[in-house]
Design an enzyme around this catalytic site. Structure first.
Site, PDB file in Angstrom:
ATOM      1  N   SER A 198      39.074  39.990  34.626  1.00  0.00           N
ATOM      2  CA  SER A 198      39.419  38.600  34.325  1.00  0.00           C
ATOM      3  C   SER A 198      40.614  38.530  33.381  1.00  0.00           C
ATOM      4  O   SER A 198      41.405  37.590  33.440  1.00  0.00           O
ATOM      5  CB  SER A 198      38.220  37.849  33.741  1.00  0.00           C
ATOM      6  N   GLU A 199      40.757  39.532  32.491  1.00  0.00           N
ATOM      7  CA  GLU A 199      41.924  39.587  31.608  1.00  0.00           C
ATOM      8  C   GLU A 199      42.324  41.040  31.364  1.00  0.00           C
ATOM      9  O   GLU A 199      41.477  41.926  31.250  1.00  0.00           O
ATOM     10  CB  GLU A 199      41.641  38.932  30.243  1.00  0.00           C
ATOM     11  N   THR A 200      43.621  41.259  31.276  1.00  0.00           N
ATOM     12  CA  THR A 200      44.181  42.511  30.790  1.00  0.00           C
ATOM     13  C   THR A 200      45.041  42.180  29.587  1.00  0.00           C
ATOM     14  O   THR A 200      45.905  41.297  29.651  1.00  0.00           O
ATOM     15  CB  THR A 200      45.032  43.203  31.869  1.00  0.00           C
TER      16      THR A 200
END
Length: 278
Positions: free
Chosen positions: A48-50
């Site tokens: 969902s996030e990096t």
């Protein structure tokens, strides 16, 4: 660019394969890489996030700069990936105590890691304002909320339901949620309700959907708690609370409202430590 470490960290949990996984890339000192390259890494990782963290050796304002990318777009603020970055810095570089992260849109964000690995985020509060129920919201979610609030700081819609069971049982139409958020100019939809039994260790539950941004359902959303914490603290009359995000992976976020700031506390576990070849 030289090879660099890339981590996958499960945030807001003390057990692997639960909480919210984030990829963390610790960059070498220098200018930011091209945003297209960072977006490709985030798309490749497909979490969902990096988070990308850049050391700021000449800065007196902050220690690191930080940016976040979903599989589709650059994010404005991310709690679990910031917690994951603080965890990676603690485990890889021995950074215990306060670390100051310079964000692009929210100024300096401070994390504090204790010797046991518990990490607290100091984030700006994003309280919601009551709004009329958007058309089609109940059809998109599959149930009718009691009230709705809009967080202008992050652009989230907070939908409040009467009981925990309803939130757990929601099976939203994600295409309809994406259409609604695009039409209303929203990042995503937070759904929440009071805990059924407070002696189970949490005070409220939540879920978060942002399909238009490449996140059908986020497992544990730190930034959403900058809206959830002010709402539930005002409603329950307590500054310190614990939220349980009841996704399939699940995770706990301890919250404390302090003026216009929210402290979000949790743990994290590294599940992958590898080399990024570019």
């Amino acid at each position: 660019m030289p090879d660099m470490h890339l981590y996958v960290v499960d945030a807001f949990t003390d057990r692997p394969f639960s909480g919210n996984p984030a990829a963390v890339c610790l960059l070498p000192a220098g200018p930011w890489p091209d945003a297209t390259w960072m977006q490709r890494i985030a798309t490749e990782m497909n979490h969902s996030e990096t988070a990308f963290a850049l050391p700021l050796s000449a800065s007196t304002e902050a220690d690191w700069a930080i940016r976040w990318f979903t599989p589709r777009v650059e994010g404005d603020l991310c709690g679990h990936a910031t917690l994951a970055t603080a965890h990676a810095l603690r485990t890889a570089k021995g950074l215990v105590g306060a670390v100051r992260f310079l964000s692009r849109n929210h100024g300096v964000l401070v994390t504090h890691a204790d010797a046991e690995g518990t990490i607290t985020l100091d984030f700006p509060a994003a309280p919601g304002t009551a709004v009329p129920m958007p058309d089609e919201l109940h059809k998109a979610l599959g149930a009718v909320p009691e009230t709705a609030f809009r967080s202008d700081g992050l652009g989230d819609l907070l939908a409040v339901f009467p009981d925990e069971a309803t939130v757990r049982a929601l099976t939203p139409n994600l295409d309809a949620v994406a259409d609604l958020t695009n039409r209303e100019g929203l990042r995503g939809v937070i759904v929440t309700a009071p805990a059924t039994e407070i002696d189970l260790g949490h005070d409220f539950v939540s879920r978060f959907f942002a399909p238009a941004r490449g996140i059908p359902e986020d497992p544990v959303t730190g930034s959403a708690h900058t809206t959830l914490a002010p709402y539930w603290s005002a409603r329950l009359g307590r500054e310190e609370l614990t939220g349980l995000q009841v996704s399939a992976r699940s995770g706990l976020v301890r919250t404390a409202v302090s003026g216009d700031r929210v402290h979000l506390t949790g743990n994290a576990v590294t599940v992958l430590d590898g080399a990024l070849h570019v």
